[in-house]
Design an enzyme around this catalytic site. Structure first.
Site, PDB file in Angstrom:
ATOM      1  N   SER A 120     -10.011   2.789  -5.144  1.00  9.77           N
ATOM      2  CA  SER A 120     -10.647   4.103  -5.677  1.00  9.77           C
ATOM      3  C   SER A 120     -11.837   3.942  -6.678  1.00  9.77           C
ATOM      4  O   SER A 120     -12.657   2.798  -6.334  1.00  9.77           O
ATOM      5  CB  SER A 120      -9.732   5.153  -6.031  1.00  9.77           C
ATOM      6  OG  SER A 120     -10.638   6.530  -6.170  1.00  9.77           O
ATOM      7  N   ASP A 188     -10.708  10.244   4.333  1.00 12.35           N
ATOM      8  CA  ASP A 188     -10.509  10.081   3.125  1.00 12.35           C
ATOM      9  C   ASP A 188     -11.876  10.436   2.609  1.00 12.35           C
ATOM     10  O   ASP A 188     -13.007   9.724   3.097  1.00 12.35           O
ATOM     11  CB  ASP A 188     -10.299   8.537   2.939  1.00 12.35           C
ATOM     12  CG  ASP A 188     -10.278   8.278   1.319  1.00 12.35           C
ATOM     13  OD1 ASP A 188     -10.740   8.978   0.483  1.00 12.35           O
ATOM     14  OD2 ASP A 188      -9.867   7.331   0.717  1.00 12.35           O
ATOM     15  N   HIS A 201      -6.455   9.677   0.885  1.00 10.40           N
ATOM     16  CA  HIS A 201      -6.774   8.711  -0.196  1.00 10.40           C
ATOM     17  C   HIS A 201      -5.498   8.390  -0.955  1.00 10.40           C
ATOM     18  O   HIS A 201      -5.582   7.554  -1.741  1.00 10.40           O
ATOM     19  CB  HIS A 201      -7.807   9.591  -1.251  1.00 10.40           C
ATOM     20  CG  HIS A 201      -8.480   8.862  -2.018  1.00 10.40           C
ATOM     21  ND1 HIS A 201      -9.249   7.594  -1.792  1.00 10.40           N
ATOM     22  CD2 HIS A 201      -8.437   8.692  -3.465  1.00 10.40           C
ATOM     23  CE1 HIS A 201      -9.791   6.882  -2.699  1.00 10.40           C
ATOM     24  NE2 HIS A 201      -9.059   7.548  -3.891  1.00 10.40           N
TER      25      HIS A 201
END
Length: 219
Positions: A120, A188, A201
């Site tokens: 991320s 995602d 995610h």
């Protein structure tokens, strides 16, 4: 190319931060690379993740890599940065810390090789560190430092999960392309235009075994 409004992606990232913050785990002690192991795994955790390596991706991926590479010695390093949504220099601080770590370790341990892991916001940290700007991506920013070209051969593999630059049509190209595996789960919203499934995610820990196999093929 279809672009997803940055506001929507920030909302998804905020949801992620709230999700992981709500998990009850003890913060891990600061992880430092052992003095000259065969492989050093440097991990930039995701936004709001607890623990030095991160609970969702970093810890399971490190453990899988460590097991897969036996009997070689493998150490870990948790990138020291805020992993925060509201600090504008969060990514740049991680970028600088990761590059400094690789430079320091490389100088101290001439035979050591590196695996870089980013999840991320942490994927933005790694992107920047290898010269791929995350500016314009959710929780991204301009490059603050890059790994020197003479150390590039010692970067054995790069693992990216939920990489925000993918949502704006960018990817790892050039020197590190063949050594990079970039995971983006279906739906995602952080890495996929029009993605709507925030649970996607949070799913990347399930790829730890596959990621470790990829690393084993590169070292």
């Amino acid at each position: 190319m279809i672009r997803v409004p940055k506001k929507r992606l920030l909302s998804a990232a905020a949801a992620l931060g709230l999700a992981v913050t709500g998990l009850t785990v003890a913060a891990a002690p600061a992880a430092t690379a052992a003095p000259c192991t065969d492989i050093d795994v440097a991990v930039a955790r995701g936004t709001g993740e607890p623990g030095t390596l991160g609970l969702i991706v970093g810890q399971p991926v490190f453990q899988a890599v460590q097991t897969r590479l036996l009997p070689r010695s493998v150490s870990s390093y948790g990138v020291n940065y805020p992993a925060d949504l509201i600090q504008p220099a969060s990514v740049q601080r991680g970028n600088t810390d990761l590059v400094n770590h690789v430079r320091t370790q490389a100088a101290a341990c001439p035979s050591q090789r590196f695996v870089l892991v980013g999840y991320s916001q942490g994927a933005n940290v790694v992107d920047n560190s290898i010269g791929i700007s995350s500016a314009g991506a959710v929780v991204g920013g301009p490059i603050a430092a890059t790994i020197p070209a003479d150390l590039a051969p010692r970067i054995a593999a790069i693992l990216l999960f939920g990489n925000p630059i993918r949502a704006i049509g960018r990817s790892v190209t050039g020197t590190y392309q063949g050594r990079t595996k970039d995971y983006c789960a279906l739906g995602d919203p952080v890495c996929q235009p029009l993605g709507t499934n925030i649970l996607a995610h949070l799913s990347y820990g399930g790829q730890a075994g596959d990621a470790a196999s990829f690393v084993a093929g590169k070292v």
